[in-house]
Design a protein around this motif. Sequence first.
Motif, short mmCIF file in Angstrom:
data_model
loop_
_atom_site.label_atom_id
_atom_site.label_comp_id
_atom_site.label_asym_id
_atom_site.label_seq_id
_atom_site.Cartn_x
_atom_site.Cartn_y
_atom_site.Cartn_z
N LEU A 1 95.06 -42.13 1.53
CA LEU A 1 94.30 -41.28 2.45
C LEU A 1 94.61 -41.62 3.90
N GLY A 2 94.86 -42.89 4.18
CA GLY A 2 95.27 -43.27 5.54
C GLY A 2 96.61 -42.66 5.90
N GLY A 3 97.53 -42.60 4.94
CA GLY A 3 98.81 -41.96 5.18
C GLY A 3 98.67 -40.47 5.41
N ILE A 4 97.82 -39.82 4.62
CA ILE A 4 97.57 -38.39 4.81
C ILE A 4 96.96 -38.15 6.17
N LEU A 5 96.08 -39.03 6.60
CA LEU A 5 95.45 -38.89 7.91
C LEU A 5 96.49 -38.90 9.03
N MET A 6 97.52 -39.72 8.86
CA MET A 6 98.58 -39.78 9.88
C MET A 6 99.41 -38.50 9.91
N LEU A 7 99.49 -37.80 8.79
CA LEU A 7 100.30 -36.58 8.73
C LEU A 7 99.55 -35.33 9.18
N LEU A 8 98.24 -35.35 9.09
CA LEU A 8 97.46 -34.17 9.44
C LEU A 8 97.45 -33.92 10.94
N PRO A 9 97.54 -32.66 11.35
CA PRO A 9 97.33 -32.37 12.77
C PRO A 9 95.85 -32.56 13.10
N GLN A 10 95.56 -32.75 14.37
CA GLN A 10 94.15 -32.98 14.74
C GLN A 10 93.40 -31.66 14.62
#
Length: 113
Positions: free
Chosen positions: A19-28
């Motif tokens: 989930l931390g990795g997905i958070l880095m990929l998501l736009p704000q």
Amino acid sequence: HVRLHLLEPEQHPHLLRALGGILMLLPQSPAFHTLQARLAAVPELGIFRLQLEARKPSKSTASDAAASSLDWRGLLQTYKQVQQRHADRLLEQPRGAGGLDASSGARGLPSEQ
């Protein structure tokens, strides 16, 4: 179920990292802020325990045994030979081939000591 698994980070460490990795990929976006808030709510004590466990030296594994049985000197010798062949090849190239001349091409190679 994912929210409940986040309450037990010791039992689901890969979920937290994923989930931390997905958070880095998501736009704000709203989804980013929602996930960031949920990850911020993960119990700090569980994260701290995960970090402590990651720092503990692990028991010897098969990969450790394989790494210790490698012939490092032989690998280094092979590496130096390949680098020397590349340097020799650059010196042999005509000046216009590949846009490199002997002086600029050889400079990027590490020197042998």
